[in-house]
Design a protein around this motif. Structure first.
Motif, PDB file in Angstrom:
ATOM      1  N   THR A 243       0.854  -1.194   0.000  1.00 53.86           N
ATOM      2  CA  THR A 243       0.000   0.000   0.000  1.00 53.86           C
ATOM      3  C   THR A 243       0.886   1.239   0.000  1.00 53.86           C
ATOM      4  OG1 THR A 243      -0.195   0.071   2.409  1.00 53.86           O
ATOM      5  CG2 THR A 243      -1.862  -1.204   1.227  1.00 53.86           C
ATOM      6  N   LEU A 244       0.432   2.273  -0.710  1.00 56.50           N
ATOM      7  CA  LEU A 244       1.270   3.460  -0.935  1.00 56.50           C
ATOM      8  C   LEU A 244       0.553   4.734  -0.534  1.00 56.50           C
ATOM      9  CD1 LEU A 244       2.437   2.392  -4.525  1.00 56.50           C
ATOM     10  CD2 LEU A 244       3.777   2.237  -2.426  1.00 56.50           C
ATOM     11  N   GLY A 245      -0.236   4.689   0.547  1.00 57.85           N
ATOM     12  CA  GLY A 245      -0.938   5.879   1.014  1.00 57.85           C
ATOM     13  C   GLY A 245      -1.745   6.513  -0.110  1.00 57.85           C
ATOM     14  N   ALA A 246      -1.613   7.820  -0.277  1.00 57.56           N
ATOM     15  CA  ALA A 246      -2.409   8.546  -1.274  1.00 57.56           C
ATOM     16  C   ALA A 246      -2.050   8.161  -2.712  1.00 57.56           C
ATOM     17  CB  ALA A 246      -2.219  10.041  -1.087  1.00 57.56           C
ATOM     18  N   THR A 247      -0.962   7.406  -2.898  1.00 58.29           N
ATOM     19  CA  THR A 247      -0.584   6.968  -4.255  1.00 58.29           C
ATOM     20  C   THR A 247      -1.343   5.706  -4.678  1.00 58.29           C
ATOM     21  OG1 THR A 247       1.575   7.980  -3.994  1.00 58.29           O
ATOM     22  CG2 THR A 247       1.417   6.298  -5.680  1.00 58.29           C
ATOM     23  N   GLY A 248      -1.890   4.950  -3.728  1.00 59.08           N
ATOM     24  CA  GLY A 248      -2.679   3.778  -4.086  1.00 59.08           C
ATOM     25  C   GLY A 248      -2.047   2.481  -3.627  1.00 59.08           C
ATOM     26  N   VAL A 249      -1.968   1.508  -4.535  1.00 56.37           N
ATOM     27  CA  VAL A 249      -1.439   0.194  -4.150  1.00 56.37           C
ATOM     28  C   VAL A 249      -0.754  -0.469  -5.344  1.00 56.37           C
ATOM     29  CG1 VAL A 249      -3.661  -0.960  -4.628  1.00 56.37           C
ATOM     30  CG2 VAL A 249      -2.055  -2.016  -3.051  1.00 56.37           C
ATOM     31  N   PRO A 263      -4.493   3.303  -8.571  1.00 53.22           N
ATOM     32  CA  PRO A 263      -4.376   4.575  -7.847  1.00 53.22           C
ATOM     33  C   PRO A 263      -5.330   4.585  -6.654  1.00 53.22           C
ATOM     34  CG  PRO A 263      -5.548   4.890  -9.925  1.00 53.22           C
ATOM     35  CD  PRO A 263      -5.109   3.460  -9.895  1.00 53.22           C
ATOM     36  N   ALA A 264      -5.068   5.484  -5.704  1.00 52.08           N
ATOM     37  CA  ALA A 264      -5.967   5.613  -4.552  1.00 52.08           C
ATOM     38  C   ALA A 264      -7.333   6.105  -5.028  1.00 52.08           C
ATOM     39  CB  ALA A 264      -5.372   6.592  -3.551  1.00 52.08           C
ATOM     40  N   ALA A 265      -8.326   5.866  -4.201  1.00 51.25           N
ATOM     41  CA  ALA A 265      -9.685   6.291  -4.544  1.00 51.25           C
ATOM     42  C   ALA A 265      -9.760   7.827  -4.559  1.00 51.25           C
ATOM     43  CB  ALA A 265     -10.653   5.749  -3.504  1.00 51.25           C
ATOM     44  N   THR A 266     -10.658   8.343  -5.384  1.00 52.58           N
ATOM     45  CA  THR A 266     -10.926   9.780  -5.348  1.00 52.58           C
ATOM     46  C   THR A 266     -11.816  10.044  -4.143  1.00 52.58           C
ATOM     47  OG1 THR A 266     -10.873   9.760  -7.736  1.00 52.58           O
ATOM     48  CG2 THR A 266     -11.833  11.712  -6.706  1.00 52.58           C
ATOM     49  N   ASN A 270     -12.109  16.153   2.168  1.00 54.26           N
ATOM     50  CA  ASN A 270     -10.687  16.113   2.536  1.00 54.26           C
ATOM     51  C   ASN A 270     -10.336  14.857   3.305  1.00 54.26           C
ATOM     52  OD1 ASN A 270     -10.309  18.641   1.464  1.00 54.26           O
ATOM     53  ND2 ASN A 270     -10.920  19.651   3.386  1.00 54.26           N
ATOM     54  N   VAL A 271      -9.008  14.617   3.414  1.00 51.94           N
ATOM     55  CA  VAL A 271      -8.534  13.544   4.282  1.00 51.94           C
ATOM     56  C   VAL A 271      -8.778  13.991   5.723  1.00 51.94           C
ATOM     57  CG1 VAL A 271      -6.507  12.270   5.062  1.00 51.94           C
ATOM     58  CG2 VAL A 271      -6.725  12.889   2.657  1.00 51.94           C
ATOM     59  N   ARG A 272      -9.479  13.184   6.495  1.00 49.12           N
ATOM     60  CA  ARG A 272      -9.774  13.531   7.891  1.00 49.12           C
ATOM     61  C   ARG A 272      -8.787  12.856   8.830  1.00 49.12           C
ATOM     62  NH1 ARG A 272     -15.356  13.928   8.929  1.00 49.12           N
ATOM     63  NH2 ARG A 272     -15.933  16.125   8.984  1.00 49.12           N
ATOM     64  N   GLY A 276      -5.761   3.621  10.610  1.00 47.70           N
ATOM     65  CA  GLY A 276      -6.555   2.430  10.311  1.00 47.70           C
ATOM     66  C   GLY A 276      -6.798   2.211   8.828  1.00 47.70           C
ATOM     67  N   ALA A 277      -6.287   3.109   7.956  1.00 47.53           N
ATOM     68  CA  ALA A 277      -6.530   2.914   6.516  1.00 47.53           C
ATOM     69  C   ALA A 277      -5.912   1.593   6.036  1.00 47.53           C
ATOM     70  CB  ALA A 277      -5.957   4.081   5.715  1.00 47.53           C
ATOM     71  N   GLY A 278      -4.707   1.315   6.530  1.00 41.98           N
ATOM     72  CA  GLY A 278      -4.039   0.060   6.145  1.00 41.98           C
ATOM     73  C   GLY A 278      -4.816  -1.155   6.642  1.00 41.98           C
ATOM     74  N   ASP A 279      -5.364  -1.064   7.846  1.00 34.18           N
ATOM     75  CA  ASP A 279      -6.143  -2.190   8.395  1.00 34.18           C
ATOM     76  C   ASP A 279      -7.434  -2.385   7.609  1.00 34.18           C
ATOM     77  OD1 ASP A 279      -4.228  -2.596  10.335  1.00 34.18           O
ATOM     78  OD2 ASP A 279      -5.275  -1.416  11.867  1.00 34.18           O
ATOM     79  N   CYS A 316     -12.342   5.197   4.327  1.00 32.31           N
ATOM     80  CA  CYS A 316     -11.911   5.143   5.729  1.00 32.31           C
ATOM     81  C   CYS A 316     -11.182   6.436   6.125  1.00 32.31           C
ATOM     82  CB  CYS A 316     -11.010   3.920   5.891  1.00 32.31           C
ATOM     83  SG  CYS A 316     -10.344   3.661   7.507  1.00 32.31           S
ATOM     84  N   VAL A 317     -10.376   7.001   5.203  1.00 34.71           N
ATOM     85  CA  VAL A 317      -9.627   8.217   5.553  1.00 34.71           C
ATOM     86  C   VAL A 317     -10.512   9.474   5.518  1.00 34.71           C
ATOM     87  CG1 VAL A 317      -7.470   7.222   4.666  1.00 34.71           C
ATOM     88  CG2 VAL A 317      -8.686   8.891   3.270  1.00 34.71           C
ATOM     89  N   GLU A 318     -11.730   9.324   4.990  1.00 35.44           N
ATOM     90  CA  GLU A 318     -12.654  10.475   4.985  1.00 35.44           C
ATOM     91  C   GLU A 318     -13.292  10.677   6.353  1.00 35.44           C
ATOM     92  OE1 GLU A 318     -15.541   9.410   2.043  1.00 35.44           O
ATOM     93  OE2 GLU A 318     -14.236   9.909   0.365  1.00 35.44           O
TER      94      GLU A 318
HETATM   95  P1  ADP Z   1      -0.593   2.161   6.406  1.00 35.06           P
HETATM   96  O1  ADP Z   1      -1.609   2.948   7.175  1.00 35.06           O
HETATM   97  O2  ADP Z   1      -0.577   0.709   6.760  1.00 35.06           O
HETATM   98  O3  ADP Z   1       0.770   2.802   6.341  1.00 35.06           O
HETATM   99  P2  ADP Z   1      -1.177   3.286   3.769  1.00 35.06           P
HETATM  100  O4  ADP Z   1      -0.860   4.651   4.304  1.00 35.06           O
HETATM  101  O5  ADP Z   1      -0.376   2.804   2.613  1.00 35.06           O
HETATM  102  O6  ADP Z   1      -1.164   2.158   4.896  1.00 35.06           O
HETATM  103  O7  ADP Z   1      -2.723   3.320   3.368  1.00 35.06           O
HETATM  104  C1  ADP Z   1      -3.449   2.150   3.023  1.00 35.06           C
HETATM  105  C2  ADP Z   1      -4.399   2.459   1.879  1.00 35.06           C
HETATM  106  O8  ADP Z   1      -5.308   3.480   2.297  1.00 35.06           O
HETATM  107  C3  ADP Z   1      -3.735   2.990   0.625  1.00 35.06           C
HETATM  108  O9  ADP Z   1      -3.326   1.940  -0.243  1.00 35.06           O
HETATM  109  C4  ADP Z   1      -4.862   3.828   0.002  1.00 35.06           C
HETATM  110  O10 ADP Z   1      -5.703   2.992  -0.776  1.00 35.06           O
HETATM  111  C5  ADP Z   1      -5.637   4.331   1.216  1.00 35.06           C
HETATM  112  N1  ADP Z   1      -5.203   5.702   1.562  1.00 35.06           N
HETATM  113  C6  ADP Z   1      -4.310   6.085   2.500  1.00 35.06           C
HETATM  114  N2  ADP Z   1      -4.133   7.425   2.510  1.00 35.06           N
HETATM  115  C7  ADP Z   1      -4.955   7.919   1.541  1.00 35.06           C
HETATM  116  C8  ADP Z   1      -5.253   9.224   1.038  1.00 35.06           C
HETATM  117  N3  ADP Z   1      -4.655  10.312   1.542  1.00 35.06           N
HETATM  118  N4  ADP Z   1      -6.150   9.321   0.029  1.00 35.06           N
HETATM  119  C9  ADP Z   1      -6.771   8.245  -0.483  1.00 35.06           C
HETATM  120  N5  ADP Z   1      -6.532   6.963  -0.053  1.00 35.06           N
HETATM  121  C10 ADP Z   1      -5.645   6.807   0.939  1.00 35.06           C
END
Ligand code: ADP
Length: 337
Positions: A243-249, A263-266, A270-272, A276-279, A316-318
């Motif tokens: 997983t790559l945070g806002a970059t997707g997976v 890519p990550a979801a649109t 905003n990001v709240r 727990g996004a990874g979980d 989840c991040v919303e």
């Molecule tokens: P962890 O919390 O385990 O470090 P990540 O930060 O990679 O995991 O986030 C897990 C997933 O959550 C990502 O692959 C992405 O789909 C989603 N995600 C995380 N941050 C964002 C964001 N800012 N915008 C959209 N999706 C996000």
């Protein structure tokens, strides 16, 4: 029917909102206090249930954590094998500043109170009817290894989210051939490559980067990392999802040998709160895998599975919180329409 067993942690997360994190010798007041259920085992089990998967959690709390067990039951997690022990429930004491800085004390508590090795009878009871095993790294290492080996020997699909990252020596001796799926974030993938992939002579090149992928530094870095890991031979039969945070997976499968990027979801708004996004992603991914039993996934199936998981993690991040921000599958699917 598929059923997931999570052998993992349950924590009570206590948030103290403060203007500045406390310094040595100082006493400060918090402006707000919140108490929430947490622990990676509990969060991921709740996410599997929210995604529609049948899931049981094996773990332990103290009698101060019985409300957490009831909450998990409310999410649809089977908690018959969560023990109540004479220890406090695992705790995270979190100081949070308005700037988003945080400071955390973890107490393992009941997560380390059960015997490291279950009896044969307990293994049997916990694994009967299990098709998928999901593990994290917030319980004793010996327990994680024992469940992994036992489940693999019985043909169960095994999934490991090595968070927090195990020590180098543990990664070196880990029984990788017993692991079907590894789910890591970018930092964890890089640590893993450094520890177990460094023998690689065939490192791969950036020239293989897919033309239709975005020109993104995080994605390029992750691509090189997974490519090297895959070529190192250290993970001969394990698929890796990074997983790559806002970059997707980004995911790397062994059969068919293929890399997948989504890519990550649109987001709507905003990001709240990314806690727990990874979980959430991991729970959705495993619930999706469960729909295929233990057969290989086709490319299209893998993309669909990643798409649903990325959408769920984005939703989840919303919202604030970890467990309470995991969306239900019906609303995730509705967003994908
Ligand atoms: P962890 O919390 O385990 O470090 P990540 O930060 O990679 O995991 O986030 C897990 C997933 O959550 C990502 O692959 C992405 O789909 C989603 N995600 C995380 N941050 C964002 C964001 N800012 N915008 C959209 N999706 C996000």
């Amino acid at each position: 029917m598929s059923r997931c067993l999570v052998r993992g942690s349950l924590n009570i997360d206590e948030f103290f909102h403060v203007n500045d994190v406390v310094r040595p010798g100082q006493t400060i007041s918090s402006t707000k206090f919140e108490r929430r259920g947490g622990g990676k085992g509990a969060n991921q089990a709740a996410a599997v249930a929210r995604a529609g998967g049948a899931v049981s959690l094996v773990g332990a709390v103290g009698d101060d954590g019985e409300w957490l067990v009831r909450d998990l039951e409310g999410y649809g997690v089977s908690v018959t094998n969560v023990s109540v022990v004479k220890e406090v429930t695992g705790r995270a004491i979190i100081q949070l500043t308005p700037e988003g800085e945080n400071c955390i004390i973890l107490h393992k508590g009941a997560n380390y109170a059960l015997p490291d090795l279950p009896t044969q009878g307990e293994f049997e009871r916990h694994l009967t009817g299990t098709s998928h095993l999901l593990l994290q790294n917030e319980i004793p290492w010996a327990t994680t290894l024992a469940y992994l080996e036992y489940a693999h020997a019985r043909g169960v699909v095994t999934v490991f989210n090595p968070s927090p990252m195990p020590a180098d020596v543990q990664l070196h001796s880990f029984p990788w051939t017993s692991l079907s799926w590894l789910i890591v974030n970018q930092g964890e993938a890089e640590s893993l490559l450094r520890v177990i992939g460094s023998d690689s002579t065939n490192q791969g090149t950036e020239a293989e980067y897919h033309d239709d992928w975005p020109n993104d530094d995080a994605l390029r870095g992750a691509f090189l990392t997974l490519n090297k890991l895959s070529r190192s031979g250290a993970l001969p039969s394990t698929a890796v999802v990074c997983t790559l945070g806002a970059t997707g997976v980004l995911a790397s499968m062994q059969t068919p040998k293929e890399m997948f990027y989504l890519p990550a979801a649109t987001l709507q708004g905003n990001v709240r709160d990314t806690t727990g996004a990874g979980d959430c992603f991991t729970g959705y991914f495993v619930a999706g895998l469960m729909r295929f039993g233990n057969r290989q996934l086709s490319k299209d199936e893998m993309i669909e599975l990643l798409r649903l998981s990325v959408q769920a993690a984005g939703m989840c991040v919303e919202r604030n919180g970890a467990m309470e921000s995991i969306p239900e599958r019906i609303v995730v699917e509705a967003r994908l329409l």
